[in-house]
Each structure stands twice: as C-alpha cells, then as structure tokens.
Design a protein around this motif. Structure first.
Motif, mmCIF file in Angstrom:
data_model
loop_
_atom_site.group_PDB
_atom_site.id
_atom_site.type_symbol
_atom_site.label_atom_id
_atom_site.label_comp_id
_atom_site.label_asym_id
_atom_site.label_seq_id
_atom_site.Cartn_x
_atom_site.Cartn_y
_atom_site.Cartn_z
ATOM 1 N N LYS A 1 -6.213 -42.670 14.504
ATOM 2 C CA LYS A 1 -4.667 -42.579 14.249
ATOM 3 C C LYS A 1 -4.122 -43.827 13.422
ATOM 4 N N ALA A 2 -2.992 -43.756 12.730
ATOM 5 C CA ALA A 2 -2.421 -44.806 11.944
ATOM 6 C C ALA A 2 -2.345 -46.100 12.552
ATOM 7 N N GLU A 3 -2.058 -46.012 13.708
ATOM 8 C CA GLU A 3 -2.080 -47.257 14.391
ATOM 9 C C GLU A 3 -3.332 -48.203 14.805
ATOM 10 N N GLN B 1 -8.060 -40.027 6.821
ATOM 11 C CA GLN B 1 -7.027 -39.356 7.336
ATOM 12 C C GLN B 1 -6.702 -39.346 8.785
ATOM 13 N N ALA B 2 -5.705 -39.498 9.183
ATOM 14 C CA ALA B 2 -5.412 -39.281 10.534
ATOM 15 C C ALA B 2 -6.108 -38.115 11.349
ATOM 16 N N SER C 1 -4.470 -43.156 7.316
ATOM 17 C CA SER C 1 -3.457 -42.597 6.473
ATOM 18 C C SER C 1 -2.900 -41.376 7.489
ATOM 19 N N SER C 2 -1.247 -41.517 7.410
ATOM 20 C CA SER C 2 -0.764 -40.369 8.314
ATOM 21 C C SER C 2 -0.465 -39.191 7.479
#
Length: 117
Positions: free
Chosen positions: A86-88, A13-14, A116-117
């Motif tokens: 982060k998602a990026e 997770q983020a 995952s955000s």
C-alpha cells in the motif's frame, strides 16, 4: 566488525510485491532477534516484524497477513516478503539485530521502498 547489508528495495505499484534481504556478518545469528523496522518521512521509526533464530515471528498489526519475515540461519540472512503493498508502506526499511540478553542493537543502512498509488 558487524555488518547488516540490506537489498531488494525499490519502486512498486500498489498491490505489488517486494522482497527485502538482510545479510548479517560479524554476529552469532543465534544470539540475536532479527527485525525489520521502517521510517516514513516525518514519522518515527516503527517495528515491522521480528524473528528469532528458532523461527518465532512477530508482526505489527498494520502488516499482518501481508508481510512475511523468514530467515536462513546457514546464510545469516533474514528476509521480508511484502505482498499487497500500500502507499502507506512507503518508507526506508532497516534491518536490525537485537541481542537476546544485552541491550545491544545493530542497524543496517536502510533501503528505500516506495509504493505508488
């Protein structure tokens, strides 16, 4: 035969953390700058971080303060500690060994990191 074997990727997770490992064989570690690169879908492969055998490090601006590259010369292994993901940061992460004097680079097979955000 040169082998770079990555491990440690996965789904997180983020805000979470992951640690990637890359075990190198068939090379003299001291003759290479070890690096982590990543490639997201539809994007070019980009440099994340590098480390020399003496421990000099370099980071992409996008990961400074969040990622830490380190090595264990006795084990011919390089690590990438990734925090505050982060998602990026989602991408396939590749380990690379860049010869310090010759235009030779070896690549690992890649390990998927999904945030995952």
């Amino acid at each position: 035969q040169v082998q770079l074997v990555e491990s440690g990727g996965g789904l997180v997770q983020a805000g979470g953390s992951l640690r990637l490992s890359c075990a190198a064989s068939g090379i003299q570690f001291r003759l290479y700058v070890m690096g982590w690169h990543r490639q997201a879908p539809g994007k070019q492969r980009e440099l994340v971080a590098t480390i020399t055998s003496s421990g000099v490090t370099n980071y992409a601006d996008s990961v400074k303060g969040r990622f830490t590259i380190s090595n264990d010369n006795a084990k011919n292994t390089v690590y990438l500690q990734m925090n505050s993901l982060k998602a990026e940061d989602t991408a396939v992460y590749y380990c690379a060994a860049h010869h310090v004097r010759r235009s030779v680079t070896y690549w690992g097979q890649g390990t998927q990191v999904t945030v995952s955000s």
